[in-house]
Write a protein that holds these residues in place. Structure first.
Motif, PDB file in Angstrom:
ATOM      1  N   GLY A 262       0.803  -1.218   0.000  1.00  0.00           N
ATOM      2  CA  GLY A 262       0.000   0.000   0.000  1.00  0.00           C
ATOM      3  C   GLY A 262       0.831   1.260   0.000  1.00  0.00           C
ATOM      4  N   ASP A 263       2.166   1.164   0.160  1.00  0.00           N
ATOM      5  CA  ASP A 263       3.001   2.352   0.144  1.00  0.00           C
ATOM      6  C   ASP A 263       3.032   2.940  -1.254  1.00  0.00           C
ATOM      7  OD1 ASP A 263       3.520   2.170   2.757  1.00  0.00           O
ATOM      8  OD2 ASP A 263       5.655   1.716   2.598  1.00  0.00           O
ATOM      9  N   SER A 280      -2.653  16.570  -5.784  1.00  0.00           N
ATOM     10  CA  SER A 280      -4.036  16.991  -5.973  1.00  0.00           C
ATOM     11  C   SER A 280      -4.883  15.838  -6.505  1.00  0.00           C
ATOM     12  CB  SER A 280      -4.087  18.175  -6.942  1.00  0.00           C
ATOM     13  OG  SER A 280      -5.396  18.676  -7.052  1.00  0.00           O
ATOM     14  N   LEU A 281      -4.338  15.075  -7.452  1.00  0.00           N
ATOM     15  CA  LEU A 281      -5.059  13.929  -7.993  1.00  0.00           C
ATOM     16  C   LEU A 281      -5.317  12.900  -6.906  1.00  0.00           C
ATOM     17  CD1 LEU A 281      -6.262  12.344 -10.340  1.00  0.00           C
ATOM     18  CD2 LEU A 281      -3.956  11.548 -10.912  1.00  0.00           C
ATOM     19  N   ASP A 282      -4.345  12.704  -6.030  1.00  0.00           N
ATOM     20  CA  ASP A 282      -4.514  11.764  -4.917  1.00  0.00           C
ATOM     21  C   ASP A 282      -5.680  12.199  -4.031  1.00  0.00           C
ATOM     22  OD1 ASP A 282      -3.957   9.533  -3.426  1.00  0.00           O
ATOM     23  OD2 ASP A 282      -2.180  10.343  -2.452  1.00  0.00           O
ATOM     24  N   LYS A 283      -5.750  13.488  -3.723  1.00  0.00           N
ATOM     25  CA  LYS A 283      -6.835  13.999  -2.874  1.00  0.00           C
ATOM     26  C   LYS A 283      -8.197  13.873  -3.570  1.00  0.00           C
ATOM     27  CE  LYS A 283      -3.899  17.306  -0.407  1.00  0.00           C
ATOM     28  NZ  LYS A 283      -3.611  18.743  -0.169  1.00  0.00           N
ATOM     29  N   LEU A 284      -8.223  14.130  -4.873  1.00  0.00           N
ATOM     30  CA  LEU A 284      -9.479  14.017  -5.605  1.00  0.00           C
ATOM     31  C   LEU A 284      -9.970  12.577  -5.651  1.00  0.00           C
ATOM     32  CD1 LEU A 284      -9.055  16.444  -8.637  1.00  0.00           C
ATOM     33  CD2 LEU A 284     -10.238  16.821  -6.484  1.00  0.00           C
ATOM     34  N   MET A 285      -9.037  11.649  -5.807  1.00  0.00           N
ATOM     35  CA  MET A 285      -9.427  10.237  -5.805  1.00  0.00           C
ATOM     36  C   MET A 285     -10.007   9.847  -4.443  1.00  0.00           C
ATOM     37  SD  MET A 285      -8.935   8.901  -8.789  1.00  0.00           S
ATOM     38  CE  MET A 285      -8.990   7.150  -8.399  1.00  0.00           C
ATOM     39  N   VAL A 286      -9.383  10.340  -3.376  1.00  0.00           N
ATOM     40  CA  VAL A 286      -9.894  10.031  -2.028  1.00  0.00           C
ATOM     41  C   VAL A 286     -11.290  10.619  -1.848  1.00  0.00           C
ATOM     42  CG1 VAL A 286      -9.547  10.478   0.434  1.00  0.00           C
ATOM     43  CG2 VAL A 286      -7.612   9.766  -0.988  1.00  0.00           C
ATOM     44  N   LEU A 287     -11.507  11.847  -2.313  1.00  0.00           N
ATOM     45  CA  LEU A 287     -12.840  12.447  -2.253  1.00  0.00           C
ATOM     46  C   LEU A 287     -13.859  11.576  -2.982  1.00  0.00           C
ATOM     47  CD1 LEU A 287     -12.238  16.268  -2.918  1.00  0.00           C
ATOM     48  CD2 LEU A 287     -13.201  15.254  -0.847  1.00  0.00           C
ATOM     49  N   SER A 288     -13.460  11.077  -4.136  1.00  0.00           N
ATOM     50  CA  SER A 288     -14.364  10.256  -4.943  1.00  0.00           C
ATOM     51  C   SER A 288     -14.629   8.917  -4.270  1.00  0.00           C
ATOM     52  CB  SER A 288     -13.768  10.043  -6.343  1.00  0.00           C
ATOM     53  OG  SER A 288     -13.535  11.276  -6.994  1.00  0.00           O
ATOM     54  N   SER A 513      -4.677   7.093  -2.192  1.00  0.00           N
ATOM     55  CA  SER A 513      -5.628   6.340  -3.009  1.00  0.00           C
ATOM     56  C   SER A 513      -5.411   4.845  -2.839  1.00  0.00           C
ATOM     57  CB  SER A 513      -5.476   6.723  -4.484  1.00  0.00           C
ATOM     58  OG  SER A 513      -5.714   8.095  -4.676  1.00  0.00           O
ATOM     59  N   ASN A 514      -4.162   4.433  -2.821  1.00  0.00           N
ATOM     60  CA  ASN A 514      -3.856   3.004  -2.730  1.00  0.00           C
ATOM     61  C   ASN A 514      -4.296   2.414  -1.394  1.00  0.00           C
ATOM     62  OD1 ASN A 514      -2.756   0.682  -4.028  1.00  0.00           O
ATOM     63  ND2 ASN A 514      -1.021   0.781  -2.636  1.00  0.00           N
ATOM     64  N   SER A 515      -4.399   3.247  -0.353  1.00  0.00           N
ATOM     65  CA  SER A 515      -4.861   2.738   0.932  1.00  0.00           C
ATOM     66  C   SER A 515      -6.313   2.253   0.849  1.00  0.00           C
ATOM     67  CB  SER A 515      -4.730   3.820   2.008  1.00  0.00           C
ATOM     68  OG  SER A 515      -5.616   4.902   1.759  1.00  0.00           O
ATOM     69  N   ILE A 517      -7.425   0.874  -1.985  1.00  0.00           N
ATOM     70  CA  ILE A 517      -7.399  -0.220  -2.961  1.00  0.00           C
ATOM     71  C   ILE A 517      -6.714  -1.466  -2.424  1.00  0.00           C
ATOM     72  CG2 ILE A 517      -6.531  -0.893  -5.238  1.00  0.00           C
ATOM     73  CD1 ILE A 517      -8.811   1.144  -5.319  1.00  0.00           C
ATOM     74  N   SER A 518      -5.637  -1.294  -1.668  1.00  0.00           N
ATOM     75  CA  SER A 518      -4.709  -2.392  -1.381  1.00  0.00           C
ATOM     76  C   SER A 518      -5.367  -3.579  -0.679  1.00  0.00           C
ATOM     77  CB  SER A 518      -3.535  -1.879  -0.546  1.00  0.00           C
ATOM     78  OG  SER A 518      -3.977  -1.315   0.680  1.00  0.00           O
ATOM     79  N   GLY A 519      -6.366  -3.336   0.176  1.00  0.00           N
ATOM     80  CA  GLY A 519      -6.992  -4.439   0.889  1.00  0.00           C
ATOM     81  C   GLY A 519      -7.783  -5.374   0.003  1.00  0.00           C
ATOM     82  N   ASN A 520      -8.133  -4.915  -1.190  1.00  0.00           N
ATOM     83  CA  ASN A 520      -8.902  -5.728  -2.127  1.00  0.00           C
ATOM     84  C   ASN A 520      -8.129  -6.024  -3.405  1.00  0.00           C
ATOM     85  OD1 ASN A 520     -11.603  -5.911  -0.789  1.00  0.00           O
ATOM     86  ND2 ASN A 520     -11.440  -3.685  -0.895  1.00  0.00           N
ATOM     87  N   PHE A 521      -6.815  -5.932  -3.318  1.00  0.00           N
ATOM     88  CA  PHE A 521      -5.964  -5.998  -4.507  1.00  0.00           C
ATOM     89  C   PHE A 521      -4.975  -7.159  -4.386  1.00  0.00           C
ATOM     90  CE2 PHE A 521      -2.441  -4.653  -7.239  1.00  0.00           C
ATOM     91  CZ  PHE A 521      -3.098  -4.152  -8.351  1.00  0.00           C
ATOM     92  N   ILE A 522      -4.789  -7.898  -5.466  1.00  0.00           N
ATOM     93  CA  ILE A 522      -3.817  -8.992  -5.483  1.00  0.00           C
ATOM     94  C   ILE A 522      -2.518  -8.484  -6.090  1.00  0.00           C
ATOM     95  CG2 ILE A 522      -3.270 -11.277  -6.386  1.00  0.00           C
ATOM     96  CD1 ILE A 522      -6.219 -11.929  -6.416  1.00  0.00           C
ATOM     97  N   TYR A 523      -1.486  -8.395  -5.257  1.00  0.00           N
ATOM     98  CA  TYR A 523      -0.145  -8.067  -5.739  1.00  0.00           C
ATOM     99  C   TYR A 523       0.533  -9.362  -6.187  1.00  0.00           C
ATOM    100  CZ  TYR A 523      -0.969  -3.625  -3.421  1.00  0.00           C
ATOM    101  OH  TYR A 523      -1.505  -2.423  -3.038  1.00  0.00           O
TER     102      TYR A 523
END
Length: 597
Positions: A262-263, A280-288, A513-515, A517-523
């Motif tokens: 998740g880093d 800014s994109l990171d913040k917008l994704m979190v808002l969404s 944003s990755n925080s 996603i990461s819990g539902n993501f297969i690395y």
């Protein structure tokens, strides 16, 4: 002088400041303002000029009480306003800024705007335009957003704006469509965009979202896409060309063994502007993401998903250079796997099968492959069902194709074959664990051995990993010479264009944003390939194994290794073949896609 005299003797008003007359009741003041408005048409302008002067005192605290009185009186006198005779007064009202006013003055101004907008409808557009203008704060607000006082003021202003818009929309049904037409096109960056998108999402979550949510999501997705494309991803250090994506995903963090799941990836030498957009994109994704969560809690995620997919299809799917904005779809699916998660795969499959645009069909397949491979929340039985459908489609193509083996004529077939192999690189162990799922893959061997030679056209590193796992898992009964002959042929081929290395749900590059996603993501480091039977340290996450499995379901481990850890140890028949295979071209860092189709 009494109130009655004031109303019956207009001349008395000319001798004193009637706006500051505290002896007048609210009702008397309304009547007085109405008389003032009516007197203009008779050429009597003194009282009107005094009223205009009061409306100009937005920054004069001494006249604040008079301003509130005037605004409230005008709210009850809208029918007396004339767009020609009172143009100066109306112009002042529509140029006012809530950012300059205290909360109780805001209340009075918003009340007037609501009355103006809904009483006759002829002032609807200027009122809506005045309110929507507040979605873009002035520069001084942006500069001082680190101050608690300004943050509080921002909340007050925008709260009043949305309250007014909601009331107008309830009272005037035509208002929502007009609001969307007035939303500004913005070219600014940073916090201005964040506040603008925040306001768009508030609109979507209001009455407007019921009928015009699609248009709002279109605007949000368009802005996310534009910011995504503005980032100079070339500023991220590039990887050595002798490695495939699987190796790179594992090795990227070896240099920094403190990196955890998740880093954020290192952004290296991004320009200062690039870093601003990145944050800014990171913040917008979190808002969404937060907005999608609120939609789930409100029981409207299914409705929102349809609008979101429409925006995704329109603005994102065919753009191969976006790295982050597509994760809105991934996250929406993770919130409701059995409904939204299934719908997303079905929609992508339908586009792949039935669209009349070749690039769109191939983009849909790239998304489907990446989604099935990475979605930890997807039931393995559902992944197997999609793979079966893809295998059947490819088998049908092999049976019905003409003698023309020109690779350009079979791009859809090759993209389907590559999707199957890519998904199986992540899912092969769990798929082969269920006899029924294994049997559904039987036609795949004849597909890959067909004269169209998909192993030659698909990406070498996908082919190599797939064949290695297929051999170890006993998927095919073939000789070693078949496997490596095909690999070498793929590497040595001349003049054929390999399929794009576009897997849009490669690891997300934004930390916050990755925080989500990461819990539902297969690395890749979470996958236990079929050839790692004896390596007990490697861990594969087998997700939602079907009840019909002959093997006991393996649960998720409580803590897995770093998302980027041990590189799979590829097996080669001899050193010569190893050297040739390592010279295969590879893609750059994960999520850095090649040129669009």
């Amino acid at each position: 002088m009494g109130a009655a005299e004031t109303l019956t003797d207009p001349s008395s008003l000319c001798e004193s400041n009637y706006m500051g007359n505290g002896d007048l009741s609210d009702t008397d003041m309304v009547i007085t303002v109405r008389n003032t408005l009516a007197s203009v048409q008779n050429g009597e302008c003194y009282r009107y000029d005094e009223l205009v002067k009061t409306m100009q005192a937005t920054k004069n605290s001494d006249l604040e009480a008079q301003l509130v009185t005037a605004l409230k009186a005008l709210s009850s006198s809208v029918a007396y306003l004339d767009i020609i005779h009172h143009e100066k007064l109306l112009s002042l009202v529509f140029r006012m800024s809530l950012w300059d006013l205290k909360p109780h003055v805001m209340d009075a101004l918003v009340g007037l705007l609501i009355s103006l907008a809904v009483t006759t409808g002829k002032y609807l557009d200027p009122c809506l335009n005045m309110l929507v203008r507040h979605f873009l704060p002035p520069d001084w607000v942006i500069r001082r957003l680190s101050q608690h006082r300004v943050v509080k003021q921002k909340m007050e202003v925008l709260s009043h704006v949305h309250e007014a818009l909601l009331k107008i929309c309830i009272l005037f049904p035509r208002a929502p469509s007009r609001i969307l037409d007035m939303l500004p096109k913005i070219n600014k960056k940073g916090q201005v965009v964040e506040i603008f998108v925040e306001n768009l999402l508030k609109l979507e979550n209001s009455l407007m979202g019921q009928d015009d949510g699609s248009k709002i999501f279109m605007m949000v997705m368009e802005r996310l896409r534009d910011m995504d494309l503005e980032i100079d991803w070339d500023g991220i250090p590039q990887d050595d060309s002798s490695r495939g994506l699987f190796d790179m995903e594992l090795e990227d963090a070896v240099e920094d063994n403190t990196m955890k799941e998740g880093d954020e990836f290192q952004v290296g030498s991004l320009t200062s502007d690039g870093n601003v957009i990145f944050e800014s994109l990171d913040k917008l994704m979190v808002l969404s993401f937060d907005h999608l969560e609120s939609c789930k809690l409100a029981g409207r995620l299914d409705q929102v998903f349809e609008k979101l997919f429409e925006a995704f299809e329109h603005y994102i799917m065919d753009i191969h250079k976006t790295k982050v904005s597509q994760f809105l779809m991934f996250y929406a699916c993770s919130l409701d796997p059995e409904n939204c998660g299934v719908k997303f795969a079905i929609k992508l499959m339908d586009i792949f099968l039935f669209s009349n645009k070749l690039p769109t069909r191939m983009s849909a397949m790239a998304y489907l492959a990446s989604y099935l491979a990475r979605g930890k929340f997807l039931h393995v039985s559902y992944v197997a069902s999609i793979l079966k459908r893809l295998v059947d489609e490819c088998a049908d193509h092999c049976r019905t194709c003409s003698d023309d083996i020109n690779s350009k004529a079979h791009q859809i077939f090759y993209s389907g074959c590559q999707a199957i192999m890519y998904v199986l690189c992540f899912r092969m162990r769990s798929i082969l664990a269920v006899p029924r799922f294994r049997s559904e893959l039987i036609p795949l061997e004849s597909i890959l051995m067909h004269r169209l030679n998909p192993l030659k056209e698909c990406l070498p590193w996908v082919v190599a990993e797939f064949l290695k796992q297929a051999k170890a898992g006993g998927l095919f009964v073939v000789s070693d010479s078949f496997i490596f002959d095909k690999l070498l042929e793929s590497e040595l081929s001349r003049g054929s264009k390999k399929l794009d290395a576009f897997f849009p749900f490669d690891p997300c590059l934004l930390k916050s944003s990755n925080s989500f996603i990461s819990g539902n993501f297969i690395y890749w480091s979470m996958v236990r390939p079929t050839y790692d039977e004896d390596d007990e340290e490697d861990v594969e996450i087998i997700v939602n194994v079907d009840e019909e499995s002959d093997e006991e379901e393996e649960g998720d481990v409580d803590h897995v290794m770093d998302k980027m850890s041990i590189t799979p140890k590829h097996y080669f028949m001899n050193e010569m073949e190893r050297e040739k295979l390592l010279k295969m071209p590879s893609v750059i860092r994960p999520s850095i896609s090649p040129q669009s189709l």
